[in-house]
Design a protein around this motif. Structure first.
Motif, PDB file in Angstrom:
ATOM      1  N   GLU A 123      52.915  11.533  -7.636  1.00 44.72           N
ATOM      2  CA  GLU A 123      53.697  12.484  -6.842  1.00 44.72           C
ATOM      3  C   GLU A 123      54.145  11.863  -5.514  1.00 44.72           C
ATOM      4  N   ARG A 124      53.274  11.118  -4.884  1.00 44.54           N
ATOM      5  CA  ARG A 124      53.623  10.529  -3.585  1.00 44.54           C
ATOM      6  C   ARG A 124      54.633   9.399  -3.744  1.00 44.54           C
ATOM      7  N   LEU A 125      54.523   8.635  -4.846  1.00 43.74           N
ATOM      8  CA  LEU A 125      55.526   7.586  -5.108  1.00 43.74           C
ATOM      9  C   LEU A 125      56.886   8.204  -5.403  1.00 43.74           C
ATOM     10  N   GLN A 126      56.882   9.325  -6.150  1.00 45.04           N
ATOM     11  CA  GLN A 126      58.149  10.000  -6.442  1.00 45.04           C
ATOM     12  C   GLN A 126      58.812  10.497  -5.166  1.00 45.04           C
ATOM     13  N   LYS A 127      58.004  11.002  -4.223  1.00 44.05           N
ATOM     14  CA  LYS A 127      58.558  11.476  -2.956  1.00 44.05           C
ATOM     15  C   LYS A 127      59.193  10.342  -2.160  1.00 44.05           C
ATOM     16  N   LYS A 128      58.725   9.101  -2.445  1.00 37.57           N
ATOM     17  CA  LYS A 128      59.317   7.937  -1.788  1.00 37.57           C
ATOM     18  C   LYS A 128      60.555   7.443  -2.541  1.00 37.57           C
ATOM     19  N   GLY A 129      60.900   8.142  -3.639  1.00 36.08           N
ATOM     20  CA  GLY A 129      62.127   7.815  -4.358  1.00 36.08           C
ATOM     21  C   GLY A 129      61.938   6.967  -5.599  1.00 36.08           C
ATOM     22  N   VAL A 130      60.700   6.660  -5.984  1.00 32.02           N
ATOM     23  CA  VAL A 130      60.466   5.814  -7.155  1.00 32.02           C
ATOM     24  C   VAL A 130      60.678   6.640  -8.424  1.00 32.02           C
ATOM     25  N   ARG A 131      61.533   6.105  -9.331  1.00 32.41           N
ATOM     26  CA  ARG A 131      61.744   6.767 -10.622  1.00 32.41           C
ATOM     27  C   ARG A 131      60.576   6.416 -11.549  1.00 32.41           C
ATOM     28  N   ILE A 132      59.835   7.429 -11.979  1.00 29.00           N
ATOM     29  CA  ILE A 132      58.602   7.210 -12.756  1.00 29.00           C
ATOM     30  C   ILE A 132      58.639   8.047 -14.024  1.00 29.00           C
ATOM     31  N   TRP A 133      58.249   7.423 -15.135  1.00 23.73           N
ATOM     32  CA  TRP A 133      58.043   8.169 -16.396  1.00 23.73           C
ATOM     33  C   TRP A 133      56.559   8.111 -16.754  1.00 23.73           C
ATOM     34  N   TYR A 134      56.014   9.256 -17.110  1.00 18.63           N
ATOM     35  CA  TYR A 134      54.645   9.317 -17.618  1.00 18.63           C
ATOM     36  C   TYR A 134      54.592  10.471 -18.607  1.00 18.63           C
ATOM     37  N   ASP A 135      53.570  10.528 -19.461  1.00 12.25           N
ATOM     38  CA  ASP A 135      53.719  11.318 -20.678  1.00 12.25           C
ATOM     39  C   ASP A 135      53.617  12.826 -20.519  1.00 12.25           C
ATOM     40  N   THR A 136      53.346  13.359 -19.332  1.00  7.75           N
ATOM     41  CA  THR A 136      53.391  14.818 -19.202  1.00  7.75           C
ATOM     42  C   THR A 136      54.839  15.309 -19.207  1.00  7.75           C
ATOM     43  N   ARG A 137      55.799  14.398 -19.156  1.00  5.30           N
ATOM     44  CA  ARG A 137      57.201  14.792 -19.227  1.00  5.30           C
ATOM     45  C   ARG A 137      57.652  15.101 -20.655  1.00  5.30           C
ATOM     46  N   LEU A 138      56.782  14.909 -21.650  1.00  3.81           N
ATOM     47  CA  LEU A 138      57.165  15.194 -23.033  1.00  3.81           C
ATOM     48  C   LEU A 138      57.533  16.663 -23.192  1.00  3.81           C
ATOM     49  N   ARG A 139      58.667  16.910 -23.854  1.00  4.86           N
ATOM     50  CA  ARG A 139      59.111  18.282 -24.088  1.00  4.86           C
ATOM     51  C   ARG A 139      58.598  18.778 -25.426  1.00  4.86           C
ATOM     52  N   PRO A 140      58.526  20.096 -25.634  1.00  6.20           N
ATOM     53  CA  PRO A 140      58.145  20.619 -26.945  1.00  6.20           C
ATOM     54  C   PRO A 140      59.093  20.085 -28.013  1.00  6.20           C
ATOM     55  N   GLY A 141      58.550  19.635 -29.122  1.00  2.00           N
ATOM     56  CA  GLY A 141      59.358  19.112 -30.219  1.00  2.00           C
ATOM     57  C   GLY A 141      59.530  17.616 -30.190  1.00  2.00           C
ATOM     58  N   ASP A 142      59.254  16.960 -29.052  1.00  2.00           N
ATOM     59  CA  ASP A 142      59.335  15.495 -29.020  1.00  2.00           C
ATOM     60  C   ASP A 142      58.282  14.897 -29.937  1.00  2.00           C
ATOM     61  N   GLU A 143      58.601  13.772 -30.562  1.00  2.00           N
ATOM     62  CA  GLU A 143      57.622  13.055 -31.372  1.00  2.00           C
ATOM     63  C   GLU A 143      56.901  12.088 -30.447  1.00  2.00           C
ATOM     64  N   TRP A 144      55.628  12.324 -30.211  1.00  2.00           N
ATOM     65  CA  TRP A 144      54.881  11.610 -29.178  1.00  2.00           C
ATOM     66  C   TRP A 144      54.981  10.100 -29.283  1.00  2.00           C
ATOM     67  N   PRO A 145      54.670   9.460 -30.448  1.00  5.38           N
ATOM     68  CA  PRO A 145      54.738   8.000 -30.489  1.00  5.38           C
ATOM     69  C   PRO A 145      56.147   7.470 -30.251  1.00  5.38           C
ATOM     70  N   GLU A 146      57.171   8.179 -30.772  1.00  4.26           N
ATOM     71  CA  GLU A 146      58.546   7.718 -30.596  1.00  4.26           C
ATOM     72  C   GLU A 146      58.951   7.771 -29.123  1.00  4.26           C
ATOM     73  N   GLU A 147      58.641   8.883 -28.467  1.00  7.30           N
ATOM     74  CA  GLU A 147      59.016   9.035 -27.066  1.00  7.30           C
ATOM     75  C   GLU A 147      58.317   8.000 -26.183  1.00  7.30           C
ATOM     76  N   ILE A 148      57.026   7.833 -26.406  1.00  7.59           N
ATOM     77  CA  ILE A 148      56.275   6.822 -25.659  1.00  7.59           C
ATOM     78  C   ILE A 148      56.884   5.443 -25.896  1.00  7.59           C
ATOM     79  N   GLY A 149      57.099   5.114 -27.171  1.00  7.72           N
ATOM     80  CA  GLY A 149      57.606   3.788 -27.524  1.00  7.72           C
ATOM     81  C   GLY A 149      58.954   3.491 -26.909  1.00  7.72           C
ATOM     82  N   TRP A 150      59.894   4.464 -26.988  1.00  5.00           N
ATOM     83  CA  TRP A 150      61.223   4.230 -26.427  1.00  5.00           C
ATOM     84  C   TRP A 150      61.150   3.996 -24.922  1.00  5.00           C
ATOM     85  N   ASN A 151      60.299   4.742 -24.240  1.00  6.30           N
ATOM     86  CA  ASN A 151      60.253   4.603 -22.790  1.00  6.30           C
ATOM     87  C   ASN A 151      59.551   3.328 -22.344  1.00  6.30           C
TER      88      ASN A 151
END
Length: 523
Positions: A406-434
């Protein structure tokens, strides 16, 4: 008394079957200069590294395996890779196969670790094959020895051995067996390997040579086949036992176990060498022939029992040969104990065929085509084409990791981590692509992260894709011991490993990003 017990442990893995041809490449003859360069560069995804660590050793076309489709059928050949002393050293084992280890438990048992192999079927399944064996054990200690390998987890089996560090000095090396397995899986990424269902689920092919009292033999067999430290689904009975041409050899099966037992008392003088010679005879036949066929049948069993039959392995399953050897004992044993009784594999395959008749094989093929036509680049719904940071962490550490994110994001860093998964996403595919799309990969290290299969898999993929990466220790340095595999993968990467406060950790990460990866920051 059991004179010899040889345990062939098979751990199911998955891999991209398009990589099968890599496993059959001729062994490279590397020069000393090439080897030194490999040691320095650690190019895990190179064919040179693969051949430095592993060597192709085909199954033997002996009289038991001659005409077997596992040797000569283009659709069903098994490729066998043997790991050399180089690999043993990297896992923390002694490079010599004759080294004596101590299995620590209620009673310490001396044993040896033999060959390390990977068996690749031409489905998406492969098997890590580890040989362990002990000698001169009473029946009770034999069962203890076998059961200590029955469940492989963070605390057991624990092993020790003595290693020379100088002419007059030795040290005790302590290893968790699970770490050995995970290091072997993550050691290279030329043919990426993954634990099936993210779990270590061992199957066992066992060869026992010795004597067992006749009236207790069935009870002993039942104890052996209940190797998973739970009540067996079925008590062993004659439908699970096969005695073939030699009345002194019994073969029997369990849910995750199959065993050959050679009786010294009844084999006679003419057969004693065949029974007792661990390098040849019955024990070699069990390891070289029965284990290979057993691995193939486990693959069929795993495919047949998947919940979702929309899988490109289905055709592999329903067309699989049932005659795997012309040798009577092997053929009749598997027919009786695996196909007909115990596993009832023939029934499982029939069930899959029935489902196909109902929904049609074209539906399965259509499902496969959907993945074959997947885009080569992730559209990245979060950042578009903008570079971003991927953070890998153990979910149990979220209370430590989320405030940092959260603090890195406030400094403007673009971050992906797996709580961003939406309902219906295929977990291994989403992780792998990112992981594929990220510009920087950070692994947040803790005891929980070191033990997390998911973190290991993400780190393995990041390495295989040559991602910029570094580790951040979110627990005090003294409290974290990297597994050999993770230590190997992070050995040439930057590390933030000081005991830092949250403020200091955020500042250190942000400083590295602004200095080396400023493109990750929103302007």
């Amino acid at each position: 008394m059991i004179k010899t017990v040889k345990l062939n442990i098979l751990i199911p893995l998955q891999y991209e079957k398009s990589d099968y041809s890599k496993t059959t490449e001729p062994n490279l003859q590397l020069s000393k200069e090439q080897i030194n360069s490999l040691k320095d560069s650690r190019l895990y995804d190179s064919s040179e590294w693969f051949h430095y660590c592993f060597r192709n050793k085909p199954l033997e076309a002996n009289y038991q395996m001659i005409n077997s489709p596992l040797l000569n059928d283009d659709n069903y050949c098994i490729s066998r890779i043997e790991m050399d002393s180089v690999v043993r050293s990297l896992t923390g084992l002694h490079k010599n196969e004759n080294t004596k280890y101590i299995l620590k438990g209620k009673k310490d048992i001396e044993f040896r670790i033999g060959k390390l192999r990977i068996l690749f079927t031409k489905s998406s399944f492969a098997f890590l094959h580890i040989e362990v064996y002990a000698s001169e054990l009473p029946e009770k200690d034999t069962l203890l020895f076998l059961n200590m390998f029955g469940q492989i987890n963070n605390s057991q089996p624990r092993i020790e051995y003595r290693r020379k560090i100088s002419k007059d000095e030795e040290e005790t090396v302590k290893i968790n067996f699970k770490d050995i397995i995970l290091t072997l899986i993550n050691l290279q990424s030329y043919v990426p390997l993954y634990l099936y269902r993210n779990r270590i689920t061992p199957y066992f092919q066992i060869c026992l040579v010795g004597t067992c009292e006749q009236d207790k033999k069935l009870m002993f067999f039942d104890s052996v086949q209940s190797l998973s430290k739970r009540a067996s689904m079925r008590e062993i009975n004659t439908s699970h036992i096969y005695i073939g041409k030699e009345p002194y050899i019994s073969r029997f099966t369990g849910d995750r176990t199959f065993c050959l037992y050679g009786d010294i008392d009844s084999c006679g003088e003419d057969n004693i060498d065949f029974i007792t010679d661990i390098k040849n005879g019955l024990t070699k036949s069990a390891t070289e022939n029965y284990t290979s066929i057993y691995a193939f049948l486990i693959a069929l069993h795993l495919i047949a029992t998947k919940n979702d039959i929309y899988d490109n392995d289905t055709e592999y399953l329903i067309s699989a040969p049932t005659r795997l050897s012309d040798e009577d004992n092997i053929r009749e044993f598997y027919d009786k104990c695996i196909y007909e009784n115990c596993w009832k594999l023939k029934e499982e395959i029939s069930d899959v065929r029935t489902k196909i008749q109902i929904i049609g094989l074209d539906s399965i093929r259509q499902f496969v085509k959907r993945w074959e036509g997947a885009p080569k680049e992730n559209s990245n719904i979060y950042f578009g084409k903008s570079p971003f940071l991927f953070i890998s962490y153990a979910h149990t550490d979220k209370d430590i990791v989320y405030p940092i994110i959260e603090r890195l994001q406030k400094k403007g860093v673009r971050i992906w981590y797996d709580t961003r998964l939406r309902p219906g996403d295929e977990w291994p595919e989403e992780i792998g692509w990112n992981i594929i799309d990220c510009a920087l990969f950070i692994v947040m290290l803790s005891d929980a992260a070191v033990l997390s299969i998911h973190v290991r898999e993400e780190l393995n993929m990041a390495n295989s894709r040559h991602k910029n990466l570094f580790g951040v220790k979110v627990e005090p340095l003294k409290d974290i011991k990297l597994s050999p595999g993770m230590e190997l993968q992070l050995s040439i990467s930057q590390m933030i490993d000081d005991a830092l406060s949250e403020d200091q950790m955020v500042d250190s990460i942000f400083s590295i990003i602004t200095t080396k990866y400023p493109e990750l920051i929103e302007k």
